[in-house]
Each structure stands twice: as C-alpha cells, then as structure tokens.
Enzyme design. Sequence first.
Site, PDB file in Angstrom:
ATOM      1  N   TYR A 274     -16.102  -4.360   4.726  1.00  9.64           N
ATOM      2  CA  TYR A 274     -14.708  -3.947   4.986  1.00  9.64           C
ATOM      3  C   TYR A 274     -14.325  -4.269   6.426  1.00  9.64           C
TER       4      TYR A 274
ATOM      5  N   THR B 153       1.595   3.306  -2.300  1.00  2.00           N
ATOM      6  CA  THR B 153       1.083   4.445  -3.084  1.00  2.00           C
ATOM      7  C   THR B 153      -0.069   5.166  -2.376  1.00  2.00           C
ATOM      8  N   GLY B 154      -0.520   4.633  -1.255  1.00  6.49           N
ATOM      9  CA  GLY B 154      -1.660   5.213  -0.543  1.00  6.49           C
ATOM     10  C   GLY B 154      -1.242   6.378   0.349  1.00  6.49           C
ATOM     11  N   GLN B 155      -2.248   6.973   0.997  1.00  5.68           N
ATOM     12  CA  GLN B 155      -1.976   8.097   1.901  1.00  5.68           C
ATOM     13  C   GLN B 155      -0.916   7.724   2.940  1.00  5.68           C
TER      14      GLN B 155
ATOM     15  N   THR C 142      -8.224  -1.172  12.281  1.00  2.63           N
ATOM     16  CA  THR C 142      -9.079   0.009  12.165  1.00  2.63           C
ATOM     17  C   THR C 142     -10.143   0.128  13.253  1.00  2.63           C
TER      18      THR C 142
ATOM     19  N   GLY D 134       0.825  -1.214   0.000  1.00 12.83           N
ATOM     20  CA  GLY D 134       0.000   0.000   0.000  1.00 12.83           C
ATOM     21  C   GLY D 134       0.852   1.254   0.000  1.00 12.83           C
TER      22      GLY D 134
ATOM     23  N   LYS E 117     -11.514  -6.742   7.995  1.00 18.50           N
ATOM     24  CA  LYS E 117     -10.444  -6.258   8.876  1.00 18.50           C
ATOM     25  C   LYS E 117     -10.427  -7.028  10.197  1.00 18.50           C
TER      26      LYS E 117
ATOM     27  N   ASP F  83       0.805  -7.893  -5.609  1.00 16.17           N
ATOM     28  CA  ASP F  83      -0.613  -7.669  -5.298  1.00 16.17           C
ATOM     29  C   ASP F  83      -0.972  -8.540  -4.094  1.00 16.17           C
ATOM     30  N   LEU F  84      -1.765  -8.010  -3.210  1.00 15.34           N
ATOM     31  CA  LEU F  84      -2.142  -8.777  -2.003  1.00 15.34           C
ATOM     32  C   LEU F  84      -3.016  -9.980  -2.346  1.00 15.34           C
TER      33      LEU F  84
ATOM     34  N   GLN G 195      -8.447  -2.455   0.001  1.00 13.89           N
ATOM     35  CA  GLN G 195      -9.569  -1.734  -0.591  1.00 13.89           C
ATOM     36  C   GLN G 195     -10.148  -1.027   0.633  1.00 13.89           C
TER      37      GLN G 195
ATOM     38  N   LEU H 158      -0.165  -2.179   4.748  1.00 12.45           N
ATOM     39  CA  LEU H 158      -1.129  -1.071   4.645  1.00 12.45           C
ATOM     40  C   LEU H 158      -2.074  -1.241   3.460  1.00 12.45           C
TER      41      LEU H 158
HETATM   42  P1  NAP Z   1      -5.427   4.251   0.801  1.00 17.81           P
HETATM   43  O1  NAP Z   1      -4.947   5.652   0.612  1.00 17.81           O
HETATM   44  O2  NAP Z   1      -6.721   3.835   0.219  1.00 17.81           O
HETATM   45  O3  NAP Z   1      -4.275   3.286   0.238  1.00 17.81           O
HETATM   46  C1  NAP Z   1      -4.505   1.926   0.043  1.00 17.81           C
HETATM   47  C2  NAP Z   1      -3.286   1.319  -0.600  1.00 17.81           C
HETATM   48  O4  NAP Z   1      -3.527  -0.083  -0.803  1.00 17.81           O
HETATM   49  C3  NAP Z   1      -2.951   1.905  -1.988  1.00 17.81           C
HETATM   50  O5  NAP Z   1      -1.552   1.966  -2.117  1.00 17.81           O
HETATM   51  C4  NAP Z   1      -3.508   0.852  -2.933  1.00 17.81           C
HETATM   52  O6  NAP Z   1      -2.870   0.806  -4.189  1.00 17.81           O
HETATM   53  C5  NAP Z   1      -3.163  -0.412  -2.140  1.00 17.81           C
HETATM   54  N1  NAP Z   1      -3.914  -1.594  -2.581  1.00 17.81           N
HETATM   55  C6  NAP Z   1      -5.252  -1.730  -2.714  1.00 17.81           C
HETATM   56  N2  NAP Z   1      -5.555  -2.964  -3.130  1.00 17.81           N
HETATM   57  C7  NAP Z   1      -4.381  -3.617  -3.273  1.00 17.81           C
HETATM   58  C8  NAP Z   1      -4.019  -4.922  -3.687  1.00 17.81           C
HETATM   59  N3  NAP Z   1      -4.938  -5.812  -4.069  1.00 17.81           N
HETATM   60  N4  NAP Z   1      -2.722  -5.271  -3.698  1.00 17.81           N
HETATM   61  C9  NAP Z   1      -1.755  -4.378  -3.345  1.00 17.81           C
HETATM   62  N5  NAP Z   1      -2.028  -3.120  -2.964  1.00 17.81           N
HETATM   63  C10 NAP Z   1      -3.331  -2.751  -2.926  1.00 17.81           C
HETATM   64  O7  NAP Z   1      -5.475   3.879   2.351  1.00 17.81           O
HETATM   65  P2  NAP Z   1      -4.820   4.639   3.609  1.00 17.81           P
HETATM   66  O8  NAP Z   1      -5.772   5.676   4.086  1.00 17.81           O
HETATM   67  O9  NAP Z   1      -3.414   4.981   3.297  1.00 17.81           O
HETATM   68  O10 NAP Z   1      -4.859   3.476   4.687  1.00 17.81           O
HETATM   69  C11 NAP Z   1      -3.788   2.553   4.833  1.00 17.81           C
HETATM   70  C12 NAP Z   1      -4.284   1.310   5.555  1.00 17.81           C
HETATM   71  O11 NAP Z   1      -4.788   1.676   6.838  1.00 17.81           O
HETATM   72  C13 NAP Z   1      -5.430   0.582   4.870  1.00 17.81           C
HETATM   73  O12 NAP Z   1      -5.258  -0.797   5.124  1.00 17.81           O
HETATM   74  C14 NAP Z   1      -6.674   1.088   5.584  1.00 17.81           C
HETATM   75  O13 NAP Z   1      -7.682   0.117   5.495  1.00 17.81           O
HETATM   76  C15 NAP Z   1      -6.148   1.245   6.988  1.00 17.81           C
HETATM   77  N6  NAP Z   1      -6.779   2.270   7.807  1.00 17.81           N
HETATM   78  C16 NAP Z   1      -6.875   3.559   7.359  1.00 17.81           C
HETATM   79  C17 NAP Z   1      -7.408   4.525   8.172  1.00 17.81           C
HETATM   80  C18 NAP Z   1      -7.515   5.972   7.722  1.00 17.81           C
HETATM   81  O14 NAP Z   1      -8.261   6.725   8.374  1.00 17.81           O
HETATM   82  N7  NAP Z   1      -6.798   6.397   6.695  1.00 17.81           N
HETATM   83  C19 NAP Z   1      -7.846   4.193   9.479  1.00 17.81           C
HETATM   84  C20 NAP Z   1      -7.716   2.867   9.893  1.00 17.81           C
HETATM   85  C21 NAP Z   1      -7.160   1.914   9.071  1.00 17.81           C
HETATM   86  P3  NAP Z   1      -3.395   1.683  -5.447  1.00 17.81           P
HETATM   87  O15 NAP Z   1      -2.768   3.042  -5.267  1.00 17.81           O
HETATM   88  O16 NAP Z   1      -2.860   0.926  -6.599  1.00 17.81           O
HETATM   89  O17 NAP Z   1      -4.885   1.721  -5.368  1.00 17.81           O
HETATM   90  O1  G4F Z   2     -14.609   9.453   5.249  1.00 19.10           O
HETATM   91  P1  G4F Z   2     -15.309   8.169   5.325  1.00 19.10           P
HETATM   92  O2  G4F Z   2     -15.621   7.486   4.038  1.00 19.10           O
HETATM   93  O3  G4F Z   2     -14.468   7.260   6.283  1.00 19.10           O
HETATM   94  P2  G4F Z   2     -14.827   5.937   7.123  1.00 19.10           P
HETATM   95  O4  G4F Z   2     -16.019   5.253   6.599  1.00 19.10           O
HETATM   96  O5  G4F Z   2     -14.826   6.316   8.545  1.00 19.10           O
HETATM   97  O6  G4F Z   2     -13.565   5.006   6.786  1.00 19.10           O
HETATM   98  C1  G4F Z   2     -12.232   5.499   6.885  1.00 19.10           C
HETATM   99  O7  G4F Z   2     -11.795   5.409   8.221  1.00 19.10           O
HETATM  100  C2  G4F Z   2     -11.729   4.067   8.736  1.00 19.10           C
HETATM  101  C3  G4F Z   2     -11.273   4.160  10.202  1.00 19.10           C
HETATM  102  O8  G4F Z   2     -12.405   4.311  11.022  1.00 19.10           O
HETATM  103  C4  G4F Z   2     -10.754   3.270   7.897  1.00 19.10           C
HETATM  104  F1  G4F Z   2     -10.644   2.008   8.395  1.00 19.10           F
HETATM  105  C5  G4F Z   2     -11.218   3.243   6.462  1.00 19.10           C
HETATM  106  O9  G4F Z   2     -10.241   2.569   5.667  1.00 19.10           O
HETATM  107  C6  G4F Z   2     -11.356   4.671   5.952  1.00 19.10           C
HETATM  108  O10 G4F Z   2     -10.087   5.263   5.873  1.00 19.10           O
HETATM  109  O11 G4F Z   2     -16.712   8.361   6.089  1.00 19.10           O
HETATM  110  C7  G4F Z   2     -16.773   8.944   7.386  1.00 19.10           C
HETATM  111  C8  G4F Z   2     -18.241   9.162   7.760  1.00 19.10           C
HETATM  112  C9  G4F Z   2     -19.139   7.969   7.515  1.00 19.10           C
HETATM  113  O12 G4F Z   2     -20.037   7.812   8.593  1.00 19.10           O
HETATM  114  C10 G4F Z   2     -19.924   8.324   6.261  1.00 19.10           C
HETATM  115  O13 G4F Z   2     -21.229   7.762   6.214  1.00 19.10           O
HETATM  116  O14 G4F Z   2     -18.738  10.210   6.916  1.00 19.10           O
HETATM  117  C11 G4F Z   2     -20.011   9.840   6.425  1.00 19.10           C
HETATM  118  N1  G4F Z   2     -20.247  10.550   5.175  1.00 19.10           N
HETATM  119  C12 G4F Z   2     -21.223  11.503   4.999  1.00 19.10           C
HETATM  120  N2  G4F Z   2     -21.216  11.924   3.729  1.00 19.10           N
HETATM  121  C13 G4F Z   2     -19.616  10.383   4.005  1.00 19.10           C
HETATM  122  C14 G4F Z   2     -20.229  11.243   3.091  1.00 19.10           C
HETATM  123  N3  G4F Z   2     -18.571   9.586   3.654  1.00 19.10           N
HETATM  124  C15 G4F Z   2     -18.115   9.658   2.373  1.00 19.10           C
HETATM  125  N4  G4F Z   2     -17.053   8.902   2.026  1.00 19.10           N
HETATM  126  N5  G4F Z   2     -18.711  10.484   1.445  1.00 19.10           N
HETATM  127  C16 G4F Z   2     -19.761  11.292   1.743  1.00 19.10           C
HETATM  128  O15 G4F Z   2     -20.289  12.007   0.885  1.00 19.10           O
END
Ligand code: NAP
Ligand code: G4F
Length: 348
Positions: free
Chosen positions: A152, A11-13, A128, A9, A156, A59-60, A84, A81
């Site tokens: 999702y 390339t992700g955030q 998460t 992951g 997880k 790829d995962l 999807q 990291l």
């Molecule tokens: P993100 O920006 O969506 O990045 C996801 C990464 O996973 C990207 O690099 C994506 O590659 C890669 N990926 C997706 N499917 C893949 C596959 N089949 N094989 C290999 N790589 C794959 O997510 P993030 O916000 O950085 O989050 C990082 C991790 O923390 C994730 O596991 C997420 O579920 C978890 N998490 C995030 C948050 C949050 O608030 N950000 C909170 C809790 C947990 P591409 O660029 O090619 O799509």
């Molecule tokens: O920004 P969200 O899509 O994030 P969500 O669902 O909390 O998921 C993110 O955080 C998780 C950690 O708790 C990670 F595990 C996950 O990978 C991801 O990074 O939505 C936040 C809230 C939700 O309740 C959603 O229903 O915002 C609400 N919301 C309201 N309007 C919206 C929208 N969400 C999105 N994406 N788009 C809207 O227009």
Amino acid sequence: MGKVALITGVTGQDGSYLSEFLLDKGYDVHGIIRRSSVERRERIAHLERVKHFYMHYGDLTDSISLIKIIKEVQPDEIYNLAAQSHVGVSFEVPEYTSDVVATGVLRILEAVRICGLEKKCKIYQASTSELFGKVEEVPQNENTPFHPYSPYAVAKQYGFWIIKEYREAYGMFCCSGILFNHESERRGEDFVTRKITLAAARIAQGKQDKLYLGNLSSLRDWGYAKDYVECMWMILQNDEPDDYVIATGEQHSVREFCVLAFRKAGIEIEFSGEGVNEKGIDKATGKIIVEVSPEFYRPTDVVNLYGDPSKARKKLGWNPTKTSFEELIDIMVSHDMKLVEKEVGTQL
Ligand code: NAP
Ligand code: G4F
C-alpha cells in the site's frame, strides 16, 4: 454559481465528511461510486436526496469512466480519496492495491489533461504517513525521507511523486496531503481503533467475550477525520500548490487506545505479559478480555508514526488539535455503545 467538486472514494470515511463539509460551503458535490451487489453507501445515505449532491458510477481502475465523468462534471476541484486503503490487506492483494492506489492517480491526472482542464481544475491527492514507514526520523515532517513499508505504502509513494511530476511538468495545481491516521465513528471496522471501540462496547454489554489484536506496541498519531477534511479543502484554497503533513503532533500506542476505550465503556483493563503472550485483564472480574493473535501481525509493520504539522499550522492556519485524543475516543465509544445496544445476538 458555486464551485464544483468531484470526490473519488465518496462512500468512505473521509469522502462522507468531505461531502458534508463542501455542501456546507455551497459547492456542487459529485461523488464517484462503485457498483456493488449489496448497498454499501451507509456513510452517505443521508446525502443521497440532498440538493447539489450527485453520484456517478466509476472506478479508479477504469480510465473510460473517469474521463466520461470528468468531462461531464467539469470540476473546479478533484479530491482523490479512493483507495484500497487497508495496509494489512495490501499484502494479500498487492497487484490490485497498486492498480487503484498508484496507477489510479495517474488515470485521474491524465483524464484531467484529456478533458483540457489542466489549467482550471485543482487536484488533491490523499497521501499518507505510511510513506514514512520504517521511519528514519521522529517526528516526521515534509522533509523526512520516505521509507514505505507495505505494498500500500509503495503504491502511495508513486501517487505522491506522480502528483509532484504533473505539477512540475505541466504546471497543474496538484497537491498531496500527507495525512497521519484519522479516525471517527465512521471508520471502517477492520482498522484498529474502530475494532477496539466496537469490541469495548460489545464486551461491556455482554455481547462479545474477547478481543484479538496484533501489535499492541505500535505507535500512531491519531486525529479526528472530521477535522482533517477541512485541511484537504484548505490545501486547495492556498495560492500555491504544495504538499503538507497533517497530524496532531501527539503519539499513543494501540495498548493505550485500548485502555482508554474500555474505560469509556466502563471497564478498567490491565495489561500483563509480553509479545504474543500479552493479555488484557478486566480488573473487576479477573477475566482475560484482550489477547494477541499473530494473525493480525504484518510481514512488515510501521510502528512509530508521529507527525509534525508545523507547516500546515503556519501556512494554512490549520488547528491540529481541535479534537483531542480523549475526545476522539469518547466520540467513537459513545457512538458504538448506542450502535451495539441495537445489535441482536452474540459475537464470539
Ligand atoms: P476508506 O474509508 O477505506 O474509503 C475508501 C474509498 O475508496 C471508499 O469509498 C471505496 O469505495 C473507494 N474505492 C476503493 N477502491 C476503489 C476503486 N477501485 N474505484 C473507486 N473507488 C474505490 O478510506 P478513508 O479512511 O476514507 O481514506 C481516504 C483516503 O485517504 C484513502 O486514499 C486512504 O488511503 C487515505 N488515507 C487515509 C488515512 C486515514 O487514517 N483514514 C490516512 C492517510 C491517508 P467502496 O465503499 O465501494 O469500497
Ligand atoms: O488501524 P490500522 O490498520 O491503520 P494503519 O495501518 O496505520 O493504516 C491506516 O492509516 C494510514 C495512515 O498512516 C492510512 F494511510 C491507511 O489507509 C489506513 O487508514 O493499524 C494501525 C496499527 C498497525 O501498526 C497495526 O499493526 O495497529 C496495529 N494493529 C494491532 N492490532 C492492528 C491490529 N491493526 C488492525 N487493523 N487490526 C488489528 O487487530
């Protein structure tokens, strides 16, 4: 010689911030990328020619690629990291989400064992707050029961338990960081915070008319991604493998995020009405600039996330409030105001 880290992951955030963080610490950083018909590597473009940064196609969902990469790289630390990671999208593609988010973790663990690295290689799993889902306790800590509330989150939960299982069964150093939402100027544009900051910038610059959102009352504990990647590393530097809640200990609604983001963009917004009829009105012009669209509702929504990071603070010495909620919004809106200035054309 420096340590070797492998990041899925990349390339992700989070992957991009963690790469920068580990390179600064003197690591050799290897990232797994997916082949795509268009280049989607803007978050790590600045690292591509940097010394000690390497990329591998994998790829995962593909064990063969994972085994080959892990055998070649011989990592000291793996940060898993890749996911999807969009909760809403997981209702549309539940099988694929499970394959990457659940079975993908197992593939990493087995690849490490197959390569004979189970005693040398530490593994961080990106878990998460979505595990708390339909919350059974507020605030949530490491002892709060899980109640995952989306495909999702269910996937997880498998990842969380398989990490714990391999820790106990094989004595592997595997840990889960139960991270609450963390955002940044690199956040994907379909997550609610970035969708709002981009829209606020476009509306302020006359390039968008209206923003459509789903559940405005949803509550989140939002932190800054750059602060959170430090904690991933800290978790693996501890003497004992363990799982930690990582959060700020503050809670805000989507509505509140909107008000502050638009204010930073120079627009005072007032909400009135309820449910799908709620509207955000520009106080200066009386124009409706935010509306609710049921299109963004989820079949089951997680609405009350609020983390208690006491354990990480105490055991790891991690500071959960390095960047405040207001500072996070400032960073994101300032960035998006500049980005939007360069955009040509109008978004409807
Ligand atoms: P993100 O920006 O969506 O990045 C996801 C990464 O996973 C990207 O690099 C994506 O590659 C890669 N990926 C997706 N499917 C893949 C596959 N089949 N094989 C290999 N790589 C794959 O997510 P993030 O916000 O950085 O989050 C990082 C991790 O923390 C994730 O596991 C997420 O579920 C978890 N998490 C995030 C948050 C949050 O608030 N950000 C909170 C809790 C947990 P591409 O660029 O090619 O799509
Ligand atoms: O920004 P969200 O899509 O994030 P969500 O669902 O909390 O998921 C993110 O955080 C998780 C950690 O708790 C990670 F595990 C996950 O990978 C991801 O990074 O939505 C936040 C809230 C939700 O309740 C959603 O229903 O915002 C609400 N919301 C309201 N309007 C919206 C929208 N969400 C999105 N994406 N788009 C809207 O227009």
